[in-house]
Design a protein around this motif. Structure first.
Motif, short mmCIF file in Angstrom:
data_model
loop_
_atom_site.label_atom_id
_atom_site.label_comp_id
_atom_site.label_asym_id
_atom_site.label_seq_id
_atom_site.Cartn_x
_atom_site.Cartn_y
_atom_site.Cartn_z
N GLY A 115 4.26 -1.76 4.71
CA GLY A 115 5.03 -2.10 3.51
C GLY A 115 4.36 -1.76 2.20
O GLY A 115 3.17 -1.44 2.15
N VAL A 165 7.94 -1.59 7.60
CA VAL A 165 8.70 -2.66 6.96
C VAL A 165 8.65 -2.44 5.46
O VAL A 165 7.75 -1.78 4.95
N GLU A 184 12.71 -6.17 6.86
CA GLU A 184 11.66 -7.07 6.39
C GLU A 184 10.70 -7.42 7.53
O GLU A 184 9.49 -7.50 7.33
N ASN A 200 9.92 -6.20 11.53
CA ASN A 200 10.19 -5.15 12.53
C ASN A 200 9.50 -5.53 13.82
O ASN A 200 8.28 -5.67 13.86
N ILE A 253 5.32 -7.51 9.54
CA ILE A 253 5.90 -8.15 8.36
C ILE A 253 4.95 -7.89 7.19
O ILE A 253 3.74 -8.12 7.32
N HIS A 254 5.47 -7.41 6.06
CA HIS A 254 4.58 -7.09 4.94
C HIS A 254 3.79 -8.32 4.48
O HIS A 254 2.56 -8.31 4.47
#
Length: 165
Positions: free
Chosen positions: A32, A52, A67, A69, A81-82
């Motif tokens: 991200g 993400v 958001e 994955n 998740i970021h």
């Protein structure tokens, strides 16, 4: 055997060193804060990209990446998740996702702090590759690479790309 290049927080920056490492991988995973579609397009020209969106990513990037994955690489379930936090300090979304079904590998970005740690409570490996871009408070630009071989995650390497100057 699948060779993975893991990066995050590029913040619209990409250079030949990152692209050289990308060419050596089978897949590129991005945690991200891509920052721009150009980063995605350059990486996708080389290898498949999974990722993400991050908090700085625009609507176009958010339409391309989720958001959270969750996917499999060989026999390893991965959750990305970021803003995910880390063992003992997971974000609310990460806590929810891990409680529903803990993956074998949890990846986050956002902090610009490179971390590799095992979460004994949830029996998972947590990786955060730090930041490969030049925006943020980090001093050293970093990424990771590793191999997924069946159910095994092995040969983890930290890549230092140099100071963010």
């Amino acid at each position: 055997m699948t060779k993975i290049l893991l990066l995050s927080d590029s913040h619209s920056y990409i250079d030949d060193r990152i692209l050289d490492y990308a060419r050596q991988a089978d897949e590129i995973w991005h945690g991200g804060d891509f920052g721009s579609m150009e980063v995605i397009e350059q990486l996708e020209k080389i290898k498949p990209v999974k990722g993400v969106y991050g908090n700085i990513d625009n609507a176009k990037i958010r339409s391309e990446f989720p958001e959270a994955n969750r996917f499999f690489c060989e026999n390893v379930e991965v959750l990305m998740i970021h803003i995910g936090g880390y063992p003992g300090r997971y974000s609310p979304l990460a806590k929810k996702e891990i409680a529903e079904k803990a993956p074998k590998l949890f990846i986050s970005g956002h902090s610009h702090i490179l971390k590799a740690m095992f979460d004994e409570k949830n029996n998972l490996l947590h990786l955060n590759p730090g930041a490969c871009g030049k925006q943020g408070w980090h001093k050293m630009r970093t990424m990771m690479r590793f191999v997924v071989d069946g159910e095994e995650i092995k040969d983890l390497e930290i890549i230092e790309l140099g100071p963010k100057i």
